[in-house]
Write a protein that holds these residues in place. Structure first.
Motif, PDB file in Angstrom:
ATOM      1  N   GLN A  47       0.803  -1.216   0.000  1.00 35.85           N
ATOM      2  CA  GLN A  47       0.000   0.000   0.000  1.00 35.85           C
ATOM      3  C   GLN A  47       0.845   1.279   0.000  1.00 35.85           C
ATOM      4  O   GLN A  47       0.501   2.261  -0.650  1.00 35.85           O
TER       5      GLN A  47
ATOM      6  N   ALA B   7       1.959   0.227  -4.600  1.00 37.78           N
ATOM      7  CA  ALA B   7       0.766   0.819  -5.210  1.00 37.78           C
ATOM      8  C   ALA B   7       1.027   2.259  -5.631  1.00 37.78           C
ATOM      9  O   ALA B   7       0.586   2.699  -6.697  1.00 37.78           O
ATOM     10  N   LYS B   8       1.780   2.983  -4.813  1.00 36.88           N
ATOM     11  CA  LYS B   8       1.984   4.407  -5.112  1.00 36.88           C
ATOM     12  C   LYS B   8       2.892   4.621  -6.317  1.00 36.88           C
ATOM     13  O   LYS B   8       2.624   5.466  -7.165  1.00 36.88           O
TER      14      LYS B   8
ATOM     15  N   GLU C 253       0.971   3.470  -9.476  1.00 36.83           N
ATOM     16  CA  GLU C 253      -0.049   4.433  -9.891  1.00 36.83           C
ATOM     17  C   GLU C 253       0.596   5.658 -10.537  1.00 36.83           C
ATOM     18  O   GLU C 253       0.181   6.109 -11.606  1.00 36.83           O
TER      19      GLU C 253
ATOM     20  N   GLY D  34       1.852   4.589 -13.876  1.00 34.26           N
ATOM     21  CA  GLY D  34       0.902   3.938 -14.774  1.00 34.26           C
ATOM     22  C   GLY D  34       1.367   2.571 -15.249  1.00 34.26           C
ATOM     23  O   GLY D  34       1.182   2.202 -16.416  1.00 34.26           O
TER      24      GLY D  34
ATOM     25  N   ARG E 191       1.606  -3.196 -10.697  1.00 32.72           N
ATOM     26  CA  ARG E 191       2.350  -3.338  -9.445  1.00 32.72           C
ATOM     27  C   ARG E 191       3.394  -4.440  -9.528  1.00 32.72           C
ATOM     28  O   ARG E 191       4.421  -4.386  -8.853  1.00 32.72           O
TER      29      ARG E 191
END
Lengths: 193, 193
Positions: free
Chosen positions: B129, B133-134, B137, B140, B143
């Motif tokens: 998390q 994920a960061k 994101e 683009g 994961r």
């Protein structure tokens, strides 16, 4: 009393050699321990030890319960098309780790190495001499590149099977092969890029 | 008797919150534990907890003695030229591990995760998390690619600083950056090759 007077059989001799090997490898490391010394500790001659185990490396694999014999696996990795080595290696590695029974001895080795310096020393010398040096020599590339490929796969094992980070734990073996094989191949190609 | 009648100060309150956080994170994992619940256990209101720690993520980092705050590090990784992200990330990672003091808390976290399922669960959820994920994101990309890059670096840490395989332990940080940065960059570029 049931065993009184019984001559030590092959199983007992084999176990005595393995015990002596664990003691010597633990105290002196993989490089320092000699087959002759282990044989002496076990009260057998070196020829008998060779008859049972074949080589120092195979004796180490047996004594340490290492689930994979590099004398078998390294030739398998190096056989077949050179441009498919990455895929072959990643598939084989995941195969070892994919079942709980398969990964248990690897986990035991990793945990020991992470918490005990003698265990780390054994794993260190064994990896370097029995795996990294042999692949590097066969391919004519620096050991560092082989070690980087090994690090890629061991890091995936750590995050997929131990920490179980979903991003890796939820991937299928085929997805992982597709992701990792080109990188392992890149290291083993030794093109230095 | 020396402390009789003394009002609990900021340090005591902070420690009480950290203790409560360790209990909750340990029992419920990173996802399951709530700031509200931790504040209640510590006998403070959620606003005071936020005043001390700012966010659940920062509270976790403080409670678990995580040596790196992803809220600081992830933006650093993502800033600067995109085509140099691999090099930036590898240099930063090696910087954390290169000194005994720097790597001690990482080692403690790894050892805990390798031997305790609650510790593994916390590391798992937090990595996924707060880090994977960061970055995924922001870039683009899947994961899985970010996790493969993390696995590459953690595998190197394992073999260089814990097992100390000479092929990696004897390399200079610059040699490792040259070797690893292109691979980390490849994963983060997300070109799927």
């Amino acid at each position: 009393m049931a065993q009184a007077g019984r001559r030590p059989g092959q199983t007992e001799t084999r176990e005595r050699i393995l015990d002596a090997a664990r003691q010597r490898f633990g105290a002196q490391g993989y490089s320092g321990a000699t087959v002759r010394g282990i044989a002496a500790d076990a009260g057998v001659n070196a020829a008998l030890l060779h008859h049972f185990f074949g080589s120092k490396q195979k004796l180490f694999v047996a004594a340490m319960n290492i689930p994979v014999d590099p004398e078998v696996v390294v030739p398998l990795i190096l056989s077949g098309p050179v441009e498919e080595t990455g895929e072959r290696l990643v598939r084989m590695f995941l195969g070892f780790w994919e079942t709980p029974d398969g990964r248990a001895p690897f986990l035991a080795m990793l945990r020991s190495a992470a918490t005990s310096e003698p265990a780390a020393a054994m794993m260190r010398q064994f990896m370097e001499q029995a795996v990294l040096a042999k692949v590097a020599e066969a391919r004519g590339i620096p050991r560092t590149r082989v070690a980087a490929a090994a690090a890629q796969m061991m890091g995936v094992a750590l995050l997929r099977y131990i920490v179980r980070v979903p991003a890796l734990a939820d991937a299928t073996p085929d997805e992982l092969v597709k992701l990792l094989a080109p990188v392992v191949q890149h290291y083993l190609d030794g093109d230095g890029s």
